[in-house]
Design an enzyme around this catalytic site. Structure first.
Site, PDB file in Angstrom:
ATOM      1  N   CYS A  99       0.834  -1.206   0.000  1.00 32.63           N
ATOM      2  CA  CYS A  99       0.000   0.000   0.000  1.00 32.63           C
ATOM      3  C   CYS A  99       0.867   1.253   0.000  1.00 32.63           C
ATOM      4  CB  CYS A  99      -0.935  -0.006   1.205  1.00 32.63           C
ATOM      5  SG  CYS A  99      -2.025   1.435   1.283  1.00 32.63           S
ATOM      6  N   CYS A 195      -6.184  -3.003   6.789  1.00 29.65           N
ATOM      7  CA  CYS A 195      -7.151  -1.916   6.674  1.00 29.65           C
ATOM      8  C   CYS A 195      -8.461  -2.353   6.036  1.00 29.65           C
ATOM      9  CB  CYS A 195      -6.536  -0.762   5.888  1.00 29.65           C
ATOM     10  SG  CYS A 195      -5.917  -1.219   4.246  1.00 29.65           S
TER      11      CYS A 195
END
Length: 371
Positions: A99, A195
């Site tokens: 990410c 997440c």
């Protein structure tokens, strides 16, 4: 064009809030940007809308403009598809590393420049400096919060355009500054875990994308102990979720995952947190990424982490012609996991790292010999 020289990624958490506060108080022309990285799947477990509201509230409190960008398609292609493919192969990936490389320091940086900014900022606990014409990624002064492990895939271009305002602060001071400034995120709980999974059950989530297939749980010496619901759901060193009761002839000690055979759908377990089946002294990695653009030498000594918040472990590194690494540790390591990241350090400087491909743990060695 915003007129802001720096765009800070506003996550809706206390860290990015105080990072924005510090930039503003230093007189930096700054604006916020909230990234949507995961499309709401309707489960009720995604907290993105709550985070968005908090980011807006903080920027309003600080008098900063805020922008919004949807990177969910980029996240799916650059992070999530890899995440699923790795689990399908029996490995344990680290999506936070991807990410940062693929979204926060790529698409976010591009978006900031489109808005006319020169650089980006985030609430990561890390530091950047320049020495002898080269940008360096340095550990945060608060080693308990240091996040360079997740940032080791950054390079010279990204570091030249990045600032980490929290790199010299302990977390306790960050909380105090947020409270003193009246920021609505001052007491907000830190986000944990992956997440896009949030607080939901990991197995249930992964089962949406990988078909669960029941198989055998056994010890390395062949004792059958029960059934598992899918080898994808387990990682080396895991204790929870095995549902193994008392075993005749065995002590009442906890069982740990010590290996996975995806092809045969077998999960291997053994007792003891540091049992020999979990230990290794060597690993081989995929091609490494070097923050400086090249390794310090073809062979060198340094320290390493094979998981986040691990203590420094001394090792020697040999760099192959294909960029892969052969690493030997001074002492045995527990549960070094293929798919996770090996991150290398020289003191406080993060040198770079690579994805772990294999180790000399007993079951891994047997698997490689049989291949």
């Amino acid at each position: 064009m915003t007129g802001a020289r720096t765009i800070i990624g506003m996550s809706g958490g206390v860290d990015s809030s105080v990072a924005a506060l510090r930039l503003r108080d230093a007189g930096e022309p700054v604006a916020g940007l909230f990234m949507s990285n995961w499309a709401d799947d309707g489960s009720g477990d995604c907290r993105a809308e709550d985070d968005r509201r908090d980011a807006v509230a903080v920027c309003g409190r600080l008098g900063l403009p805020i922008h919004f960008r949807d990177f969910s398609r980029e996240y799916w292609a650059g992070v999530f598809e890899h995440f699923i493919a790795e689990y399908a192969a029996g490995r344990t990936p680290n999506p936070d590393v991807l990410c940062n490389r693929e979204v926060k320091f790529k698409h976010f940086l591009d978006a900031a420049r489109e808005l006319g900014a020169e650089r980006i900022a985030t609430g990561h606990y890390a530091r950047v400096d320049r020495l002898d014409g080269r940008w360096r990624l340095l550990r945060a002064l608060d080693r308990s919060k240091d996040q360079t492990y997740f940032l080791h895939q950054l390079g010279q271009l990204q570091l030249a355009a990045t600032v980490f305002p929290l790199g010299d602060l302990p977390k306790t001071e960050v909380r105090r500054m947020a409270a003193d400034a009246g920021l609505p995120t001052a007491a907000k709980k830190d986000s944990t875990g992956i997440c896009f999974i949030g607080e939901r059950d990991f197995r249930e989530f992964l089962g949406r994308y990988l078909p669960a297939r029941e198989g055998e749980i056994r010890t390395p010496d062949g004792l059958s102990l029960g059934r598992h619901q899918g080898v994808f759901f387990y990682t080396l060193g895991q204790r929870e979720g095995l549902a193994i009761g008392g075993v005749r002839g065995r002590d009442a000690a906890p069982w740990y995952v010590v290996g996975k055979d995806v092809a045969r759908n077998v999960l291997y377990v053994e007792q003891g947190i540091d049992n020999p089946w979990l230990m290794s002294t060597r690993l081989r990695s995929e091609a490494a990424h070097w923050i400086a653009g090249a390794p310090p030498a073809a062979a060198f000594g340094c320290t390493a982490q094979t998981r986040y918040r691990q203590n420094d472990e001394a090792c020697t590194v040999r760099v192959g012609g294909d960029g892969r690494l052969d690493v030997v540790f001074q002492r045995p390591q527990r549960a070094v996991t293929p798919g996770q990241s090996l991150v290398l350090y020289a003191g406080d400087e993060c040198l770079g790292g690579a994805v772990i491909e294999s180790t000399d743990a007993p079951l891994e060695t047997a698997r490689m010999d049989a291949a």
